[in-house]
Enzyme design. Structure first.
Site, PDB file in Angstrom:
ATOM      1  N   LYS A 296      -6.161   1.944  -3.631  1.00 28.09           N
ATOM      2  CA  LYS A 296      -5.920   0.571  -4.065  1.00 28.09           C
ATOM      3  C   LYS A 296      -6.808   0.234  -5.263  1.00 28.09           C
ATOM      4  O   LYS A 296      -7.870   0.823  -5.425  1.00 28.09           O
ATOM      5  CB  LYS A 296      -6.292  -0.399  -2.928  1.00 28.09           C
ATOM      6  CG  LYS A 296      -5.324  -0.457  -1.779  1.00 28.09           C
ATOM      7  CD  LYS A 296      -5.785  -1.489  -0.748  1.00 28.09           C
ATOM      8  CE  LYS A 296      -4.876  -1.530   0.462  1.00 28.09           C
ATOM      9  NZ  LYS A 296      -3.524  -2.031   0.177  1.00 28.09           N
ATOM     10  N   ARG A 370       2.629   1.328   8.865  1.00 28.77           N
ATOM     11  CA  ARG A 370       3.902   1.706   9.509  1.00 28.77           C
ATOM     12  C   ARG A 370       3.827   3.110  10.086  1.00 28.77           C
ATOM     13  O   ARG A 370       4.526   3.429  11.041  1.00 28.77           O
ATOM     14  CB  ARG A 370       5.051   1.560   8.500  1.00 28.77           C
ATOM     15  CG  ARG A 370       4.937   2.470   7.315  1.00 28.77           C
ATOM     16  CD  ARG A 370       5.818   2.019   6.170  1.00 28.77           C
ATOM     17  NE  ARG A 370       5.243   0.871   5.457  1.00 28.77           N
ATOM     18  CZ  ARG A 370       5.832   0.257   4.442  1.00 28.77           C
ATOM     19  NH1 ARG A 370       7.016   0.658   4.008  1.00 28.77           N
ATOM     20  NH2 ARG A 370       5.259  -0.766   3.857  1.00 28.77           N
TER      21      ARG A 370
END
Ligand code: BES
Ligand code: MN
Ligand code: ZN
Length: 514
Positions: A296, A370
């Site tokens: 990130k 996920r």
């Protein structure tokens, strides 16, 4: 010197308002109140018409969470009266009362008041019953006073006291029993929410997957829950390869935490054709999300310590379910990993055989939530429960779509979704229903594996939810994307910054309806 730990107890006292003799008495007033409400007539007389004068001057408008403190309290038992605005009378709802209690508790803290009286509810119309009022006043005061201060040195200027005794002051005998019943539930819910916040606020150097496992064990012991923590060796044996992949980059190995509350008497779930648990609650707990190899940007990366908030909510929920002794079997499942880049990290391009048997092509290691949820949800579905509820700080797209005012609500079962929406009305934690049908799943199909872990730029939270839906089989399931609501950097009169504990009250209320 470290700060004194904060503790808040709430009780109900049957008393004329002017007889309350704590440090501060809180009254509630609606917007546009011109004359002293009859409920406060005696109190106003005892303070020589001070409330009347303020209302006449128009200095206090009664806007929600507006505050004024009166000091010339004359013949009243306590030395301060706090007026808190309740907004428009026709707009009154439990959430307003809860916030007002939080505002009062935080202001009382600043004044160093150790004994706080709450008479906010006495002017509220009967559409909010006494039990609800007792509940939200307790929730508001307890949640309002919480502050993450483990690393703050003692502040000599601050008058804050550690322990505060809150009294809900009620003149009418008839309301006391119900207020007290609500007070008990509200105390348990407020404390459960704060417990979730206390863990979620911990930084990555203070908590990681193994330590979260220990925390769960400690909580389980305290509240009489069963607890199993699967370590990385167990996860290998079980085939939890998605959790292992995400956790692979960190020296702090991943875990799968399972908590159990057995409250049901018979064998089968109420009126349902299942023998598994009534509900499995699943919570994403990435103790720090750097993005991994798909690193990130550094701006605001520190906020990714909150990426464990779903799992922390599950911890809080399980303590509440146990204390309320709900007559249901509830399982809490927390997949936890630290997402870091290293020589042992999973990579873009990797293909993972998940616990379900379905294969996933990794396109972005930052879509790790996920991944770990795919294993946990498949494990949950295998228990054949009547319902699965998951909570996850899953997508930045949900932050963009809904902001901090609503969590995203997804799922495969309308009845269960309705239950969450009903529960949201009670808990005051808003959700907004979003689509995740087969059309969104199209974006998640890989050419070289069953699925891939990213879609494209479009509808990021819907495609993520569609991906999750592939792992629950036909078990009724809802997914709550809490990315935008799990933490806040905006201080409000009724609450601190940091982890919000979103989902504890909401999901407990939903479970009660299952
Ligand atoms: N934990 C983040 C989602 C998130 C973002 C939570 C901002 C709170 C605030 C999640 O793991 C993530 O990184 N999601 C990616 C998915 C993308 C790579 C498909 C995202 O939303 O950008
Ligand atoms: Mn991520
Ligand atoms: Zn994440």
């Amino acid at each position: 010197m470290i700060r004194q730990a904060k503790q808040t107890s709430v009780m109900v006292k049957q008393l004329q308002l002017h007889r309350y003799d704590g440090d501060i008495l809180t009254v509630g007033l609606f917007e546009g109140t011109k004359r002293v409400p009859s409920e406060y007539a005696n109190l106003d007389k005892a303070v020589g018409g001070a409330i009347r004068d303020i209302l006449r001057l128009g200095d206090f408008k009664g806007k929600a969470n507006e505050t004024t403190v009166l000091y010339r309290t004359g013949r009243v038992g306590c030395r301060r009266i706090l007026m808190v605005g309740l907004g428009r009378k026709d707009k009154i709802e439990p959430a307003v009362l809860r916030q007002a209690a939080g505002t009062a508790a935080r202001l009382a803290d600043k004044l160093g008041a150790g004994r706080l009286g709450l008479a906010l509810h006495t002017v509220v119309p009967a559409k909010i019953d006494a039990e609800t009022a007792g509940r939200v006043l307790a929730e508001g005061a307890i949640v309002g006073r919480y502050k993450y201060q483990d690393y703050l040195s003692a502040d000599k200027e601050s008058k804050e006291v550690g322990t505060v005794r809150v009294s809900i002051v009620e003149p009418k005998a008839a309301a006391v029993l119900k207020l007290n019943r609500g007070r008990k539930t509200g105390t348990i819910l407020g404390q459960g929410q704060n417990r979730a916040r206390a863990v979620a606020n911990k930084p990555g150097n203070e908590i990681n997957p193994p330590l979260l496992g220990r925390e769960a064990k400690k909580i389980a012991r305290q509240f009489g829950l069963k607890c199993r923590v699967f370590n990385d060796r167990h996860l290998v044996e079980m085939g939890m390869n998605a959790i292992l992949a995400v956790g692979g980059g960190s020296a702090n190995k991943p875990r799968l935490i399972m908590l159990e509350h057995k409250g049901r008497k018979g064998s089968a779930a109420r009126g349902k054709a299942v023998t598994g648990p009534d509900v499995v609650v699943v919570g994403k707990a990435i103790t720090f999300d750097s993005g991994g190899i798909s690193l990130k940007p550094s701006a605001k990366m520190e906020e990714m310590k909150f990426d464990k908030a779903g799992g922390c909510a599950v911890l809080g929920i399980m303590t509440v379910v146990a204390q309320l002794k709900l007559p249901l079997n509830v399982v809490g499942l927390i997949p936890t990993a630290e997402n870091l880049p290293s020589q042992t990290s999973y990579r873009p391009g990797d293909i993972i055989r998940t616990y379900s048997g379905k294969t996933v092509e990794v396109q972005n290691t930052d879509a790790e939530g996920r991944m770990i949820l795919s294993d946990a949800l498949a494990y949950a579905a295998k228990m054949k429960p009547a319902a699965i509820i998951d909570m996850a700080t899953l997508t930045g797209a949900c932050v963009v779509a809904l902001g901090e005012h609503n969590a995203g609500l997804f799922g495969n079962n309308d009845a269960l979704k309705k239950k969450i929406e009903k529960a949201a009305e009670v808990s005051g934690e808003a959700v907004w229903a979003m689509p995740s049908g087969p059309e969104y799943l199209e974006q998640m199909k890989s050419k070289i594996a069953d699925l891939k872990n990213t879609g494209d730029r479009k509808a990021g939270s819907c495609t993520a939810a569609a991906f999750l839906g592939e792992f629950v089989g036909d078990v009724p399931w809802v997914h709550i994307d809490i990315a935008a609501v799990a933490d806040t950097d905006r201080e409000k009169p009724w609450r601190e910054i940091g982890a919000t504990g979103f989902g504890v009250r909401l999901v407990v209320e939903c479970i009660r309806r299952c």
